[in-house]
Structure formats: C-alpha cells, structure tokens
Design a protein around this motif. Structure first.
Motif, PDB file in Angstrom:
ATOM      1  N   PRO A   1       2.577   3.668  -2.106  1.00 55.99           N
ATOM      2  CA  PRO A   1       1.246   3.821  -1.502  1.00 55.99           C
ATOM      3  C   PRO A   1       0.694   2.492  -0.999  1.00 55.99           C
ATOM      4  O   PRO A   1       0.766   1.474  -1.693  1.00 55.99           O
ATOM      5  N   PHE A   2       0.170   2.524   0.227  1.00 57.84           N
ATOM      6  CA  PHE A   2      -0.403   1.318   0.839  1.00 57.84           C
ATOM      7  C   PHE A   2      -1.848   1.603   1.213  1.00 57.84           C
ATOM      8  O   PHE A   2      -2.129   2.517   1.999  1.00 57.84           O
ATOM      9  N   ASP A   3      -2.755   0.823   0.661  1.00 57.13           N
ATOM     10  CA  ASP A   3      -4.184   0.996   0.908  1.00 57.13           C
ATOM     11  C   ASP A   3      -4.526   0.489   2.308  1.00 57.13           C
ATOM     12  O   ASP A   3      -4.459  -0.711   2.583  1.00 57.13           O
ATOM     13  N   LEU A   4      -4.906   1.414   3.193  1.00 58.07           N
ATOM     14  CA  LEU A   4      -5.183   1.053   4.580  1.00 58.07           C
ATOM     15  C   LEU A   4      -6.552   0.416   4.783  1.00 58.07           C
ATOM     16  O   LEU A   4      -6.887   0.024   5.901  1.00 58.07           O
ATOM     17  N   THR A   5      -7.324   0.305   3.711  1.00 60.21           N
ATOM     18  CA  THR A   5      -8.600  -0.400   3.812  1.00 60.21           C
ATOM     19  C   THR A   5      -8.386  -1.823   4.320  1.00 60.21           C
ATOM     20  O   THR A   5      -9.232  -2.398   5.017  1.00 60.21           O
ATOM     21  N   LEU A   6      -7.238  -2.385   4.005  1.00 61.64           N
ATOM     22  CA  LEU A   6      -6.930  -3.761   4.398  1.00 61.64           C
ATOM     23  C   LEU A   6      -6.891  -3.945   5.910  1.00 61.64           C
ATOM     24  O   LEU A   6      -7.071  -5.057   6.413  1.00 61.64           O
ATOM     25  N   ILE A   7      -6.661  -2.841   6.658  1.00 56.12           N
ATOM     26  CA  ILE A   7      -6.607  -2.962   8.121  1.00 56.12           C
ATOM     27  C   ILE A   7      -7.750  -2.177   8.787  1.00 56.12           C
ATOM     28  O   ILE A   7      -7.672  -1.830   9.955  1.00 56.12           O
ATOM     29  N   GLY A   8      -8.787  -1.880   8.011  1.00 51.06           N
ATOM     30  CA  GLY A   8      -9.979  -1.263   8.593  1.00 51.06           C
ATOM     31  C   GLY A   8     -10.038   0.246   8.520  1.00 51.06           C
ATOM     32  O   GLY A   8     -10.960   0.857   9.075  1.00 51.06           O
ATOM     33  N   ILE A   9      -9.067   0.879   7.826  1.00 51.29           N
ATOM     34  CA  ILE A   9      -9.091   2.340   7.665  1.00 51.29           C
ATOM     35  C   ILE A   9      -9.476   2.615   6.216  1.00 51.29           C
ATOM     36  O   ILE A   9      -8.652   2.969   5.367  1.00 51.29           O
ATOM     37  N   SER A  10     -10.737   2.429   5.909  1.00 44.92           N
ATOM     38  CA  SER A  10     -11.210   2.426   4.530  1.00 44.92           C
ATOM     39  C   SER A  10     -11.026   3.782   3.860  1.00 44.92           C
ATOM     40  O   SER A  10     -11.237   4.831   4.455  1.00 44.92           O
ATOM     41  N   GLY A  11     -10.608   3.718   2.593  1.00 44.47           N
ATOM     42  CA  GLY A  11     -10.466   4.908   1.778  1.00 44.47           C
ATOM     43  C   GLY A  11      -9.213   5.709   2.033  1.00 44.47           C
ATOM     44  O   GLY A  11      -9.031   6.774   1.424  1.00 44.47           O
ATOM     45  N   CYS A  12      -8.337   5.254   2.906  1.00 44.77           N
ATOM     46  CA  CYS A  12      -7.131   6.002   3.271  1.00 44.77           C
ATOM     47  C   CYS A  12      -5.888   5.290   2.744  1.00 44.77           C
ATOM     48  O   CYS A  12      -5.859   4.067   2.623  1.00 44.77           O
ATOM     49  N   THR A  13      -4.852   6.085   2.456  1.00 45.42           N
ATOM     50  CA  THR A  13      -3.621   5.544   1.890  1.00 45.42           C
ATOM     51  C   THR A  13      -2.419   6.050   2.676  1.00 45.42           C
ATOM     52  O   THR A  13      -2.325   7.249   2.967  1.00 45.42           O
ATOM     53  N   LEU A  14      -1.506   5.145   2.984  1.00 47.27           N
ATOM     54  CA  LEU A  14      -0.272   5.504   3.673  1.00 47.27           C
ATOM     55  C   LEU A  14       0.842   5.681   2.647  1.00 47.27           C
ATOM     56  O   LEU A  14       1.005   4.857   1.748  1.00 47.27           O
ATOM     57  N   HIS A  15       1.627   6.769   2.785  1.00 51.02           N
ATOM     58  CA  HIS A  15       2.677   7.085   1.824  1.00 51.02           C
ATOM     59  C   HIS A  15       4.059   7.177   2.462  1.00 51.02           C
ATOM     60  O   HIS A  15       4.999   7.600   1.798  1.00 51.02           O
ATOM     61  N   VAL A  16       4.182   6.812   3.738  1.00 52.32           N
ATOM     62  CA  VAL A  16       5.440   7.019   4.433  1.00 52.32           C
ATOM     63  C   VAL A  16       5.912   5.730   5.101  1.00 52.32           C
ATOM     64  O   VAL A  16       5.100   4.952   5.620  1.00 52.32           O
ATOM     65  N   ASN A  17       7.212   5.518   5.056  1.00 50.49           N
ATOM     66  CA  ASN A  17       7.848   4.453   5.848  1.00 50.49           C
ATOM     67  C   ASN A  17       8.391   5.135   7.089  1.00 50.49           C
ATOM     68  O   ASN A  17       9.429   5.796   7.061  1.00 50.49           O
ATOM     69  N   SER A  18       7.666   4.978   8.193  1.00 54.47           N
ATOM     70  CA  SER A  18       7.956   5.759   9.391  1.00 54.47           C
ATOM     71  C   SER A  18       9.212   5.272  10.106  1.00 54.47           C
ATOM     72  O   SER A  18       9.408   4.073  10.303  1.00 54.47           O
ATOM     73  N   ILE A  19      10.041   6.247  10.489  1.00 56.41           N
ATOM     74  CA  ILE A  19      11.222   5.960  11.303  1.00 56.41           C
ATOM     75  C   ILE A  19      10.983   6.379  12.753  1.00 56.41           C
ATOM     76  O   ILE A  19      11.408   5.715  13.693  1.00 56.41           O
ATOM     77  N   VAL A  20      10.285   7.493  12.916  1.00 54.57           N
ATOM     78  CA  VAL A  20       9.943   7.990  14.242  1.00 54.57           C
ATOM     79  C   VAL A  20       8.550   8.612  14.154  1.00 54.57           C
ATOM     80  O   VAL A  20       8.105   9.006  13.071  1.00 54.57           O
ATOM     81  N   SER A  21       7.861   8.679  15.264  1.00 51.04           N
ATOM     82  CA  SER A  21       6.535   9.281  15.287  1.00 51.04           C
ATOM     83  C   SER A  21       6.406  10.218  16.485  1.00 51.04           C
ATOM     84  O   SER A  21       7.082  10.041  17.500  1.00 51.04           O
ATOM     85  N   VAL A  22       5.541  11.209  16.331  1.00 48.99           N
ATOM     86  CA  VAL A  22       5.283  12.193  17.379  1.00 48.99           C
ATOM     87  C   VAL A  22       3.783  12.205  17.641  1.00 48.99           C
ATOM     88  O   VAL A  22       2.984  12.222  16.699  1.00 48.99           O
ATOM     89  N   VAL A  23       3.392  12.204  18.913  1.00 47.18           N
ATOM     90  CA  VAL A  23       1.976  12.214  19.277  1.00 47.18           C
ATOM     91  C   VAL A  23       1.638  13.540  19.950  1.00 47.18           C
ATOM     92  O   VAL A  23       2.293  13.937  20.918  1.00 47.18           O
ATOM     93  N   VAL A  24       0.627  14.216  19.422  1.00 41.77           N
ATOM     94  CA  VAL A  24       0.122  15.459  20.013  1.00 41.77           C
ATOM     95  C   VAL A  24      -1.404  15.379  19.993  1.00 41.77           C
ATOM     96  O   VAL A  24      -1.978  14.375  19.564  1.00 41.77           O
ATOM     97  N   GLY A  25      -2.067  16.431  20.443  1.00 40.72           N
ATOM     98  CA  GLY A  25      -3.523  16.486  20.412  1.00 40.72           C
ATOM     99  C   GLY A  25      -4.000  17.642  19.559  1.00 40.72           C
ATOM    100  O   GLY A  25      -3.339  18.681  19.456  1.00 40.72           O
ATOM    101  N   THR A  26      -5.151  17.479  18.919  1.00 40.35           N
ATOM    102  CA  THR A  26      -5.738  18.585  18.168  1.00 40.35           C
ATOM    103  C   THR A  26      -6.482  19.518  19.122  1.00 40.35           C
ATOM    104  O   THR A  26      -6.877  19.127  20.223  1.00 40.35           O
TER     105      THR A  26
END
Length: 327
Positions: free
Chosen positions: A248-273
């Motif tokens: 777990p990586f606390d994303l508050t350190l880069i300005g995304i307060s209160g959020c945690t990253l749990h993945v070491n990304s190899i590839v990413s996909v971008v879509v829209g909501t």
C-alpha cells in the motif's frame, strides 16, 4: 378529528403506545406497513414519507446530515459486514432521540439491539428511539450470493420526544449536504468467485464512495469478462491500472489525500464514466477484459478517475483494488 384518532382517544392503552411510538419514530420499514396501525408509508427510505404522525411531510431542516458507514463495499458472495446509520443536526434534544430506516436491493440485514427486520430481511429499522441515545445505529448485512452492484438506502428521523408530530421533528435522507430531497444510494458490489477485493476506495465528491467489482468469473476463455465501476463522478476520465500486487502506498504524498494505491501497474486502460448527477455519483464504467484460452495467474487492478469536486489538490478519486485469479 379523524375517525382513527377518535378511536384512539377511547382506547387509553393503544393511545399511550401510539403516542410513544410517534414521539420517538415508528420504526418504519418500507413495504411492510409496520406498526402502529399500518401508518408507515411504503418505500420509506426512497420517497418522502407521508406518515403525519411520525414525520413531517417534507425532509430537511436544521442541516440534518445522515451518514452511512460500511466496514466494506466491494464484497465477496455471502460476505457479512457491519453498517452504521447515524445523524448529526436535526431536532435538538438532550438525549438525541430519533429513529432510522434502511433498506437494500439484495442481501439480508441482521438486527442489533432495539431493532427489527422486515421485508424478508431487505429492510431494518429501530423499535423505539431509546435504542440509540446518540442517533447512531449499527447492524449487520450479509451480501447475496449473486454477483453484481447493490444499492442501499437510509434515512433518519430526529424528534423531541413530546409525543406530538410537530414541525420540529426533523427527518432526512442519506446524502452529501444535509439538505437532501431524495436519497443518495450507498453503493456496494458483490464480486464473482476468484475476484477478491483489496483495500477500500477513498471518498469522492458529495461524500460518495466509488466501488470497483466484477460479476463474471475470470475463467480462461471468458471473452465477456469485464471490470465495472459504480458510484463515480459522471462524465469523467477513468484510468484502470492492471498489474500485480504492491505494498500500500499513501497517495497523500502526491496530493491525492486519503487515497491508497495497491497495484504495481504494468498496463493501463483509459475510458470515460457515463453521464448523470454528480451528487448521486451516477457515473459508471465497464472495462472489457476478455481472457484468452490457456491463461493462468493472478492480476491486480485498481482505478482512478477525475473528480473535480473532490477537494483534493490533485483532483482524483481512487477505487478499491481487485485480485483476479484466472483459472
């Protein structure tokens, strides 16, 4: 004077009971009529209750803010969690008397002290306001066996305990600003087998929590497997990170307060909501992930979407992660 009220006047024991229940809230369960005397309106958590004895005819007032807290949102089939409905503001009272009602689309509730179940387990409410002097009620919920998104709805009535249905007995829906005229759903997601939630989402705009899930089993050769996001900001870019487990990586350190990253990304996909109302977190997204034959192993996925009203210096809201084991 109504016929019903006239009858109550000549039956002292019934009148005393009814007065007590109306004063503290009736223990309304949407869909079952409920005591006393069938006065509880249907669908009480999703429409304005018309029960003049237990509620005003319209919600709101004195910034009554209803919160719903879940011990988990992205669930495995038949998983049991705790749920707390609470309220701040509303009708001032020394003992904070009030009552609540919650219902859900699927699954079953289990009652805490001073509560009762209705609608075959799909609804729960208090019995009297004495069940919670703090206007906070904690109870159990067990997810259904069938995967997919599930919505939960809740409201609270705050009363003064004088035995009268006065304008000061303030009630409200769960939502983000304390002035809701319709309820904001609490989003949950029941995942298919071998799709295991990791961590939790961070809170987004309007106090909504997004949820990432998958309702099909990740079988080798399943061309229809997909990841689904519910409860997100509408019309926003979403990035789905696909990779392997990470500490777990606390994303508050880069300005995304209160959020945690749990993945070491190899590839990413971008879509829209999808489009919808931001207040009700009506943005959804489906990311197809067809699985070829012969594939085995475990992937971890996690999402992040642009959430301009989140209040973060970097306006992103991050979802829970999922471990997907392909067989």
């Amino acid at each position: 004077m109504s016929i019903r009220f006239a009858v109550l006047l000549v039956i002292p024991t019934a009148a005393m009971l009814a007065g007590s229940l109306w004063s503290y809230g009736t223990g309304a369960i949407g869909g079952d009529g409920g005591p006393p005397f069938g006065l509880v309106p249907l669908n009480v958590t999703r429409a304005m209750p018309s029960c003049g004895f237990c509620h005003r005819t319209a919600p709101g007032g004195n910034l009554l803010d209803v919160d719903v807290t879940l011990s988990a949102r992205s669930l495995t089939p038949n998983q049991s969690i705790s749920v707390t409905t609470s309220a701040t503001g509303g009708r001032p009272h020394l003992l904070n008397w009030g009552g609540f009602s919650t219902d859900v689309e699927a699954g079953t509730f289990s009652a805490g002290a001073g509560m009762r179940i209705g609608a075959g387990g799909l609804a729960i409410t208090h019995t009297t306001a004495f069940s919670s002097p703090n206007r906070s009620w904690t109870y159990g919920y067990t997810a259904p066996a069938t995967p997919g998104p599930v919505n939960l709805y809740s409201n609270v009535n705050t009363v003064d305990g004088d035995g009268m249905a006065t304008a000061g007995d303030l009630w409200g829906f769960h939502g983000g600003d304390g002035l809701e005229q319709t309820p904001t759903p609490v989003r949950m997601y029941v995942n298919a087998l071998r799709v295991v939630p990791v961590g939790d989402s961070c809170v987004g705009s309007w106090e909504n929590y997004p949820v990432l899930g998958a309702q099909q089993q990740p079988d080798a050769g399943n061309a229809n497997f997909a990841i689904e996001l519910v409860g997100a900001a509408p019309s926003s870019p979403l990035v789905l990170f696909i990779g392997v487990a990470a500490a777990p990586f606390d994303l508050t350190l880069i300005g995304i307060s209160g959020c945690t990253l749990h993945v070491n990304s190899i590839v990413s996909v971008v879509v829209g909501t999808t489009a919808g109302l931001a207040k009700f977190a009506e943005g959804t997204a489906v990311v197809p992930m067809p699985i070829p034959m012969g594939v085995r192993g475990t992937l971890r996925v996690q999402g992040a979407f642009v959430d301009v009203l989140s209040g973060r210096s970097l306006p992103l809201t991050v979802t829970n992660a999922l471990d997907i084991t392909i067989q």
